[in-house]
Design an enzyme around this catalytic site. Sequence first.
Site, PDB file in Angstrom:
ATOM      1  N   LYS A  32      23.415  36.312  60.986  1.00 54.01           N
ATOM      2  CA  LYS A  32      23.698  37.498  61.825  1.00 54.01           C
ATOM      3  C   LYS A  32      24.577  38.494  61.078  1.00 54.01           C
ATOM      4  CE  LYS A  32      27.111  37.361  65.044  1.00 54.01           C
ATOM      5  NZ  LYS A  32      28.019  38.505  64.832  1.00 54.01           N
ATOM      6  N   ASN A  33      25.646  38.005  60.473  1.00 49.51           N
ATOM      7  CA  ASN A  33      26.605  38.927  59.858  1.00 49.51           C
ATOM      8  C   ASN A  33      26.108  39.537  58.550  1.00 49.51           C
ATOM      9  OD1 ASN A  33      28.271  38.564  61.986  1.00 49.51           O
ATOM     10  ND2 ASN A  33      29.837  37.378  60.899  1.00 49.51           N
TER      11      ASN A  33
ATOM     12  N   CYS B  33      38.691  43.940  71.643  1.00 55.15           N
ATOM     13  CA  CYS B  33      37.729  42.943  72.066  1.00 55.15           C
ATOM     14  C   CYS B  33      38.486  41.667  72.368  1.00 55.15           C
ATOM     15  CB  CYS B  33      36.658  42.718  71.012  1.00 55.15           C
ATOM     16  SG  CYS B  33      37.284  41.851  69.602  1.00 55.15           S
TER      17      CYS B  33
ATOM     18  N   ARG C 270      41.402  44.720  66.693  1.00 55.34           N
ATOM     19  CA  ARG C 270      40.355  45.034  65.714  1.00 55.34           C
ATOM     20  C   ARG C 270      40.112  46.530  65.499  1.00 55.34           C
ATOM     21  NH1 ARG C 270      35.440  40.858  66.718  1.00 55.34           N
ATOM     22  NH2 ARG C 270      34.992  41.164  64.534  1.00 55.34           N
TER      23      ARG C 270
ATOM     24  N   ASP D  94      35.557  32.274  61.667  1.00 57.79           N
ATOM     25  CA  ASP D  94      34.412  32.028  62.551  1.00 57.79           C
ATOM     26  C   ASP D  94      34.083  30.537  62.700  1.00 57.79           C
ATOM     27  OD1 ASP D  94      34.192  34.692  63.048  1.00 57.79           O
ATOM     28  OD2 ASP D  94      32.401  35.042  61.833  1.00 57.79           O
TER      29      ASP D  94
ATOM     30  N   ARG E 105      24.336  36.078  71.588  1.00 55.32           N
ATOM     31  CA  ARG E 105      24.578  37.108  70.576  1.00 55.32           C
ATOM     32  C   ARG E 105      24.448  36.527  69.170  1.00 55.32           C
ATOM     33  NH1 ARG E 105      30.121  39.120  70.657  1.00 55.32           N
ATOM     34  NH2 ARG E 105      29.257  39.863  68.719  1.00 55.32           N
TER      35      ARG E 105
HETATM   36  C1  UD1 Z   1      33.648  40.345  60.350  1.00 53.92           C
HETATM   37  C2  UD1 Z   1      32.628  39.450  60.993  1.00 53.92           C
HETATM   38  C3  UD1 Z   1      33.292  38.497  61.980  1.00 53.92           C
HETATM   39  C4  UD1 Z   1      34.423  37.749  61.296  1.00 53.92           C
HETATM   40  C5  UD1 Z   1      35.373  38.709  60.593  1.00 53.92           C
HETATM   41  C6  UD1 Z   1      36.424  38.007  59.761  1.00 53.92           C
HETATM   42  C7  UD1 Z   1      30.633  40.827  60.977  1.00 53.92           C
HETATM   43  C8  UD1 Z   1      29.636  41.619  61.742  1.00 53.92           C
HETATM   44  N1  UD1 Z   1      31.639  40.290  61.667  1.00 53.92           N
HETATM   45  O1  UD1 Z   1      34.239  41.131  61.395  1.00 53.92           O
HETATM   46  O2  UD1 Z   1      32.318  37.588  62.471  1.00 53.92           O
HETATM   47  O3  UD1 Z   1      35.149  37.020  62.275  1.00 53.92           O
HETATM   48  O4  UD1 Z   1      34.638  39.561  59.696  1.00 53.92           O
HETATM   49  O5  UD1 Z   1      35.827  37.175  58.814  1.00 53.92           O
HETATM   50  O6  UD1 Z   1      30.491  40.641  59.784  1.00 53.92           O
HETATM   51  N2  UD1 Z   1      41.278  45.344  60.454  1.00 53.92           N
HETATM   52  C9  UD1 Z   1      42.096  46.448  60.636  1.00 53.92           C
HETATM   53  N3  UD1 Z   1      41.582  47.701  60.379  1.00 53.92           N
HETATM   54  C10 UD1 Z   1      40.308  47.896  59.952  1.00 53.92           C
HETATM   55  C11 UD1 Z   1      39.467  46.758  59.768  1.00 53.92           C
HETATM   56  C12 UD1 Z   1      39.988  45.500  60.023  1.00 53.92           C
HETATM   57  O7  UD1 Z   1      43.262  46.315  61.028  1.00 53.92           O
HETATM   58  O8  UD1 Z   1      39.896  49.049  59.757  1.00 53.92           O
HETATM   59  C13 UD1 Z   1      41.807  43.980  60.703  1.00 53.92           C
HETATM   60  C14 UD1 Z   1      41.131  43.290  61.887  1.00 53.92           C
HETATM   61  O9  UD1 Z   1      41.725  43.642  63.128  1.00 53.92           O
HETATM   62  C15 UD1 Z   1      41.330  41.831  61.527  1.00 53.92           C
HETATM   63  C16 UD1 Z   1      41.220  41.831  59.992  1.00 53.92           C
HETATM   64  O10 UD1 Z   1      41.475  43.164  59.598  1.00 53.92           O
HETATM   65  O11 UD1 Z   1      42.613  41.393  61.919  1.00 53.92           O
HETATM   66  C17 UD1 Z   1      39.875  41.403  59.449  1.00 53.92           C
HETATM   67  O12 UD1 Z   1      38.860  42.077  60.151  1.00 53.92           O
HETATM   68  P1  UD1 Z   1      37.432  42.390  59.534  1.00 53.92           P
HETATM   69  O13 UD1 Z   1      37.205  41.596  58.302  1.00 53.92           O
HETATM   70  O14 UD1 Z   1      37.259  43.865  59.451  1.00 53.92           O
HETATM   71  O15 UD1 Z   1      36.468  41.843  60.673  1.00 53.92           O
HETATM   72  P2  UD1 Z   1      35.067  42.435  61.025  1.00 53.92           P
HETATM   73  O16 UD1 Z   1      34.497  43.053  59.801  1.00 53.92           O
HETATM   74  O17 UD1 Z   1      35.159  43.247  62.269  1.00 53.92           O
END
Ligand code: UD1
Length: 416
Positions: free
Chosen positions: A22-23, A116, A121, A304, A396
Amino acid sequence: MDKLLIEGGYALNGEAAISGAKNAALPLLCAALLTREPVTFHNVPALNDIATMLKLLAQMGVKVEQDGERVTLQADALDNPVATYEMVKTMRASILVLGPLVARFGDAKVSLPGGCAIGARPVDQHIKGLQAMGAEVTVEHGYVHAKVPKLKGARLFTDMVTVTGTENLMMAACLADGDTVIENAAREPEVVDLANCLVAMGAQISGAGTDVIRIRGVTSLHGATHSIMPDRIETGTYLCAAAATGGNIRLTRTSTSYLDVVIDKLLDAGCDVMQERDAIRLKAPAKLKAVSIRTAPYPAFPTDMQAQFMAINAVAEGTAVIRETIFENRFMHAVELTRLGAKIAIDGNTAIVTGNGPLQGATVMATDLRASASLVIAGLVAQGETLIERIYHLDRGYEKLEQKLNALGARVKRVN
Ligand code: UD1
């Protein structure tokens, strides 16, 4: 609303095939926005998140052709480069359209994802990166609006490792003027899968899989065909389910390559794990041993898989310490697991799980995707019936969950 009824106490035995990741699929589908030519994907999992992404792309004007696990997308002309709140609120990964849209059309409007269940996030790093590449970004009425005549290559540094942030910026940089360097980049295998597809589309990228990714912008990308990597989290979830139930399973169309830490922890728990060509076998011990984990960006233990390991520790011998360092609110499954008889104490981002022999079936509520997976694992082990509510979370991210589990000898029924 659908619920899942599990009659616990049956060990998983037999063979199941793992679906596409999925990711990996979500950013890959968005990559099709970068070219006017058709891009074909194989091994696309049949999941609600994928259906949502295809609907979002179609709303923008992308031609979508789907035939089972094969999807062809063609973004030759887009009449509506907007991702509405209605779409983004159901799936945060919708933010992945932002980078490709700005890069190709110089204009994009994407609803800000709200908080969420697992934490705030934010997407500030995605925005900061695009601004560094020359985009004018405003946040108005809940929408991120990014505009730029042409993105310019830049040196980007994210404050924390962000998976979708890295993917968004890498896609944007493919069509920028000049060179971009993304430092502190996410090293997740899904980032590498995306980079491989972009390269097949004509992008010039090196370093994907390391924390420094270099992209040389090109004027246009072309069509390609790409087969999506196997889902390492689905694989890990089935391995945990087999471990918890005392099972013996073989998972096909997958590999241990991206699961090193998870496999290590399963070995520590006493499981036998064998890698075959494109398959993994796991045989559970008579009694699992508790294993402590600490989540962190790849190649460390994936957040995850944290919930699934909480479930197996709940039925193991000994005490485990689980530290969650990525998301601030990712222990909601703990309360539900205690309803099944698990002994879990939470202190901030640390959970102490004391193995507590057999669990008992109860009614529990799924709160997010991986939390739901941990409830399924607990329900498979628990004595009697477990009813899991709000399983739309599972739909999902787990393709044909009850069919795959039942084929492995579980007793799982979807009820309304
Ligand atoms: C992706 C995965 C999700 C997984 C996560 C961490 C997908 C579609 N989803 O989510 O399944 O749990 O990686 O491995 O690939 N953050 C900020 N600002 C930003 C971006 C991130 O503060 O602009 C923080 C987030 O709140 C979190 C951390 O950084 O605490 C990591 O988040 P991130 O790696 O971005 O998660 P996703 O990409 O949303």
